[in-house]
Design an enzyme around this catalytic site. Structure first.
Site, short mmCIF file in Angstrom:
data_model
loop_
_atom_site.label_atom_id
_atom_site.label_comp_id
_atom_site.label_asym_id
_atom_site.label_seq_id
_atom_site.Cartn_x
_atom_site.Cartn_y
_atom_site.Cartn_z
N ASP A 32 0.87 -1.18 0.00
CA ASP A 32 0.00 0.00 0.00
C ASP A 32 0.91 1.23 0.00
O ASP A 32 1.91 1.27 0.73
CB ASP A 32 -0.85 0.04 1.27
CG ASP A 32 -2.01 -0.93 1.25
OD1 ASP A 32 -2.08 -1.76 0.33
OD2 ASP A 32 -2.83 -0.88 2.19
N HIS A 91 4.76 -7.63 -0.15
CA HIS A 91 4.33 -8.91 -0.71
C HIS A 91 4.92 -9.12 -2.11
O HIS A 91 5.41 -8.18 -2.74
CB HIS A 91 2.81 -8.98 -0.76
CG HIS A 91 2.16 -8.94 0.59
ND1 HIS A 91 1.63 -10.05 1.19
CD2 HIS A 91 1.98 -7.92 1.48
CE1 HIS A 91 1.13 -9.73 2.38
NE2 HIS A 91 1.33 -8.44 2.57
N SER A 137 8.99 3.43 4.71
CA SER A 137 9.99 3.89 3.75
C SER A 137 9.50 3.69 2.33
O SER A 137 8.36 4.00 2.01
CB SER A 137 11.32 3.18 3.98
OG SER A 137 12.35 3.80 3.25
#
Length: 292
Positions: free
Chosen positions: A92, A149, A255
């Site tokens: 995200d 992921h 980050s």
């Protein structure tokens, strides 16, 4: 660039980046209930965290702030694009830059470029498989989900930890610090996938307390050292293989992730800097390599 922006960048050159990051690492793991409750609740309110998406929605259930920050999502919160040829967004966040790798260069910000060889910490003249391929730089803000992921299923070939600076990775610093992503501390994870070679680079930054992967655990801290550390993984029946959409790592405070793909891939139309993205959505597609 404004005077305020220049002063912000100058300050980052002066402050003790590693010392501050190590202190925050400790604070994020304080288990004293009044302290961690105050920090978690204020953070969730300031950044408007939607805990309905979390696997554990109760803020008081988290033993410390870092556990809350790296919280898992409900399995149905981020459905994966069903197309098996789809390249999934690994996080995200928001797109900082996206495009094609040309003449060995990636875009850092408007008017600024850096080289693939530097990002991957390669020796001078060492080849890489990403010329003409695709790159995407994805920025994770404090309010985002902070697990990373797999965009495609793949076999882990190599991991390299590169010590470096810990500049902020926001838009101001990206525009003002040359070779930012090739200077900051980073964890380079290279995979072999059905689409060809793939790299996921986890870039550290100021106040990022740690980088970790599901196979190696916590790689940083410590943030010390002058030379890169490299792990090569065997190609045999014991090899590490991660499925498409499976978690591969996480930031212990946020980050940037940089995704590198070979030339038999293409991005979806309309993906431009500034657009918000979510883990599981389609960023692009891959096509089988031409046997000729």
């Amino acid at each position: 660039m404004s005077l305020t922006d220049r002063l912000f960048i100058a300050l980052q050159h002066l402050i003790p980046q590693r010392w501050l990051s190590e202190r925050l690492y400790w604070l994020a793991r304080v288990r004293w209930r009044p302290f961690k409750r105050l920090i978690i609740r204020n953070f969730a309110q300031i950044y408007r965290i939607d805990m309905r998406l979390a696997l554990e929605p109760d803020l008081d259930a988290y033993p410390h702030f870092n556990a809350f920050f790296t919280r898992a999502l409900r399995p149905d919160a981020r459905p994966l694009d069903p197309d098996p040829a789809a390249i999934l967004c690994p996080v995200d966040g928001a797109i900082s830059q996206i495009g094609t790798i040309e003449a060995g260069r990636l875009i850092q910000a408007k008017g600024r470029h850096y080289r693939v060889e530097s990002l991957l910490a390669l020796a001078p003249g060492e080849p890489h498989p990403f010329e003409g391929g695709r790159f995407a730089t994805l920025y994770l803000s404090p309010r985002d989900y902070h697990r990373i992921h797999m965009p495609l299923g793949g076999r882990l070939d190599q991991m390299v930890h590169v010590p470096g600076t810990l500049f902020s990775v926001n838009a101001i610093t990206s525009a003002g610090v040359s070779d930012l992503f090739a200077r900051n501390e980073r964890l380079i994870c290279r995979f072999e996938t059905a689409a060809g070679p793939m790299a996921l680079i986890l870039v550290g930054a100021i106040f990022v307390g740690g980088l970790e992967t599901v196979w190696a655990g916590e790689v940083t801290p410590p943030h010390s050292g002058l030379e890169p550390r490299r792990w090569d993984y065997a190609v045999d029946e014991q090899c590490i293989h991660l499925e498409r959409g499976e978690e591969m790592g996480r930031f212990n405070l946020g980050s940037t992730v940089i995704l590198l793909l070979p030339d038999q891939t293409e991005w979806e139309p309309g993906l431009v800097p500034g657009i918000g993205v979510q883990f599981g959505q389609r960023l692009g597609r891959w096509r089988p390599a031409d046997p000729g």
